[in-house]
Motif scaffolding. Structure first.
Motif, PDB file in Angstrom:
ATOM      1  N   LEU A 145       3.311  -2.566   4.132  1.00  0.00           N
ATOM      2  CA  LEU A 145       2.263  -1.637   4.561  1.00  0.00           C
ATOM      3  C   LEU A 145       2.808  -0.213   4.555  1.00  0.00           C
ATOM      4  CD1 LEU A 145      -0.587  -1.193   5.761  1.00  0.00           C
ATOM      5  CD2 LEU A 145       0.449  -1.514   8.024  1.00  0.00           C
ATOM      6  N   GLY A 146       2.365   0.561   3.601  1.00  0.00           N
ATOM      7  CA  GLY A 146       2.722   1.972   3.537  1.00  0.00           C
ATOM      8  C   GLY A 146       1.593   2.800   4.127  1.00  0.00           C
ATOM      9  N   ILE A 147       1.941   3.648   5.082  1.00  0.00           N
ATOM     10  CA  ILE A 147       0.942   4.512   5.712  1.00  0.00           C
ATOM     11  C   ILE A 147       1.364   5.966   5.545  1.00  0.00           C
ATOM     12  CG2 ILE A 147       0.315   2.748   7.400  1.00  0.00           C
ATOM     13  CD1 ILE A 147       1.852   4.528   9.498  1.00  0.00           C
ATOM     14  N   GLY A 148       0.437   6.868   5.781  1.00  0.00           N
ATOM     15  CA  GLY A 148       0.751   8.291   5.727  1.00  0.00           C
ATOM     16  C   GLY A 148      -0.421   9.113   6.199  1.00  0.00           C
ATOM     17  N   MET A 149      -0.159  10.382   6.404  1.00  0.00           N
ATOM     18  CA  MET A 149      -1.193  11.262   6.943  1.00  0.00           C
ATOM     19  C   MET A 149      -2.174  11.741   5.880  1.00  0.00           C
ATOM     20  SD  MET A 149       1.027  13.349   9.740  1.00  0.00           S
ATOM     21  CE  MET A 149       2.456  13.634   8.693  1.00  0.00           C
ATOM     22  N   SER A 150      -1.880  11.537   4.617  1.00  0.00           N
ATOM     23  CA  SER A 150      -2.720  11.956   3.506  1.00  0.00           C
ATOM     24  C   SER A 150      -2.664  13.469   3.353  1.00  0.00           C
ATOM     25  CB  SER A 150      -4.153  11.443   3.667  1.00  0.00           C
ATOM     26  OG  SER A 150      -4.877  11.620   2.466  1.00  0.00           O
ATOM     27  N   HIS A 151      -3.644  14.014   2.665  1.00  0.00           N
ATOM     28  CA  HIS A 151      -3.697  15.453   2.396  1.00  0.00           C
ATOM     29  C   HIS A 151      -4.779  16.077   3.261  1.00  0.00           C
ATOM     30  CE1 HIS A 151      -1.119  14.639  -1.004  1.00  0.00           C
ATOM     31  NE2 HIS A 151      -1.948  13.667  -1.340  1.00  0.00           N
TER      32      HIS A 151
ATOM     33  N   THR B 289       0.851  -1.187   0.000  1.00  0.00           N
ATOM     34  CA  THR B 289       0.000   0.000   0.000  1.00  0.00           C
ATOM     35  C   THR B 289       0.884   1.233   0.000  1.00  0.00           C
ATOM     36  OG1 THR B 289      -0.130   0.033   2.435  1.00  0.00           O
ATOM     37  CG2 THR B 289      -1.875  -1.136   1.246  1.00  0.00           C
ATOM     38  N   ALA B 290       0.489   2.182  -0.803  1.00  0.00           N
ATOM     39  CA  ALA B 290       1.208   3.453  -0.875  1.00  0.00           C
ATOM     40  C   ALA B 290       0.168   4.537  -1.153  1.00  0.00           C
ATOM     41  CB  ALA B 290       2.286   3.417  -1.956  1.00  0.00           C
ATOM     42  N   ILE B 291      -0.589   4.910  -0.234  1.00  0.00           N
ATOM     43  CA  ILE B 291      -0.540   4.665   1.190  1.00  0.00           C
ATOM     44  C   ILE B 291      -1.940   4.392   1.738  1.00  0.00           C
ATOM     45  CG2 ILE B 291       1.487   6.156   1.574  1.00  0.00           C
ATOM     46  CD1 ILE B 291      -0.767   8.181   2.742  1.00  0.00           C
ATOM     47  N   ILE B 292      -1.980   3.939   2.993  1.00  0.00           N
ATOM     48  CA  ILE B 292      -3.219   3.901   3.765  1.00  0.00           C
ATOM     49  C   ILE B 292      -3.195   5.141   4.656  1.00  0.00           C
ATOM     50  CG2 ILE B 292      -4.535   2.682   5.554  1.00  0.00           C
ATOM     51  CD1 ILE B 292      -4.449   1.067   3.012  1.00  0.00           C
ATOM     52  N   PRO B 293      -4.201   6.024   4.548  1.00  0.00           N
ATOM     53  CA  PRO B 293      -4.228   7.217   5.412  1.00  0.00           C
ATOM     54  C   PRO B 293      -4.430   6.831   6.886  1.00  0.00           C
ATOM     55  CG  PRO B 293      -5.635   7.532   3.496  1.00  0.00           C
ATOM     56  CD  PRO B 293      -5.249   6.077   3.526  1.00  0.00           C
ATOM     57  N   THR B 294      -3.702   7.500   7.769  1.00  0.00           N
ATOM     58  CA  THR B 294      -3.745   7.171   9.193  1.00  0.00           C
ATOM     59  C   THR B 294      -4.963   7.734   9.909  1.00  0.00           C
ATOM     60  OG1 THR B 294      -2.380   9.093   9.711  1.00  0.00           O
ATOM     61  CG2 THR B 294      -1.247   6.990   9.376  1.00  0.00           C
ATOM     62  N   TYR B 295      -5.354   8.942   9.593  1.00  0.00           N
ATOM     63  CA  TYR B 295      -6.407   9.590  10.383  1.00  0.00           C
ATOM     64  C   TYR B 295      -7.726   8.820  10.414  1.00  0.00           C
ATOM     65  CZ  TYR B 295      -3.555  13.763  11.110  1.00  0.00           C
ATOM     66  OH  TYR B 295      -2.580  14.623  11.505  1.00  0.00           O
ATOM     67  N   PRO B 296      -8.210   8.263   9.304  1.00  0.00           N
ATOM     68  CA  PRO B 296      -9.507   7.579   9.372  1.00  0.00           C
ATOM     69  C   PRO B 296      -9.477   6.200  10.025  1.00  0.00           C
ATOM     70  CG  PRO B 296      -8.986   8.251   7.112  1.00  0.00           C
ATOM     71  CD  PRO B 296      -7.764   8.464   7.928  1.00  0.00           C
ATOM     72  N   ARG B 297      -8.288   5.633  10.272  1.00  0.00           N
ATOM     73  CA  ARG B 297      -8.199   4.269  10.788  1.00  0.00           C
ATOM     74  C   ARG B 297      -7.371   4.223  12.051  1.00  0.00           C
ATOM     75  NH1 ARG B 297      -7.084   1.161   5.632  1.00  0.00           N
ATOM     76  NH2 ARG B 297      -9.084   0.227   5.310  1.00  0.00           N
TER      77      ARG B 297
END
Length: 193
Positions: A94-100, A64-72
């Motif tokens: 597993l790639g995660i990030g804060m998204s936009h 995954t590039a990426i799964i956003p962290t805030y919703p999960r």
């Protein structure tokens, strides 16, 4: 050299069978990894999609590039990632990030201290992914959980990061960073240092 393919362009035009066929073709063509993004405000669930794909291909790494962290919540993400890792025989990255922030605004999610969020997220996610146990209390995230089955082979976790603070957190607390929209000069002069 290992070369992967980013399947994000498929999101707007492929169904589940289309993704499976795309991944099979990528594997046949010699790509070593297959990556999917998860759009935070709708669309396919990347980890579920990679589970379906992973049961249909033999060797290719899936990420995954990426799964956003805030919703999960990190405990929910850890449980899903460990399940996917087991289902696809240890090939998950597993790639995660804060998204936009604009996308998080659409979900009513805002944090005025994103680096704190990222650090605390990893403080909860990483122990659960690596050992099956976590008990942490931060300013924004609290997590106390035990995996119901032993963690045999934890997935690699990377963090989308471009700014110096996020890069430091990613380098200290995960396997590293995954990048988008940068070239070799930025990697050499900004990311690596």
């Amino acid at each position: 050299m290992r070369i992967g393919i980013n399947a994000t362009a498929q999101l707007g035009r492929a169904d589940i069978d289309g993704f499976v066929e795309h991944a099979r073709t990528a594997e046949t063509d010699g790509f070593t990894s297959y990556w999917m993004a998860e759009h935070p405000v709708g669309g396919f669930d990347a980890l579920t999609m990679l589970t379906v794909i992973g049961r249909s291909v033999e060797r290719i790494e899936l990420g995954t590039a990426i799964i956003p962290t805030y919703p999960r919540h990190p405990v929910a993400l850890a449980g899903q990632a460990l399940t996917v890792q087991a289902a696809i025989r240890g090939r998950l990255s597993l790639g995660i990030g804060m998204s936009h922030q604009v996308m998080m605004d659409d979900l009513g999610l805002r944090d005025d201290k994103p680096i704190r969020h990222l650090r605390e997220y990893l403080e909860a996610l990483m122990p659960l992914i690596q050992t099956g146990h976590v008990d942490v209390t931060g300013e924004t995230i609290r997590a106390k959980a035990d995996a119901i089955y032993p963690v045999v082979e934890p997935p690699e976790v990377t963090v989308a990061a471009l700014g110096p603070q996020a890069l430091r957190v990613a380098g200290r607390m995960s396997a590293g960073t995954n990048l988008a929209w940068v070239g070799p000069n930025t990697i050499r002069d900004h990311i690596v240092p």
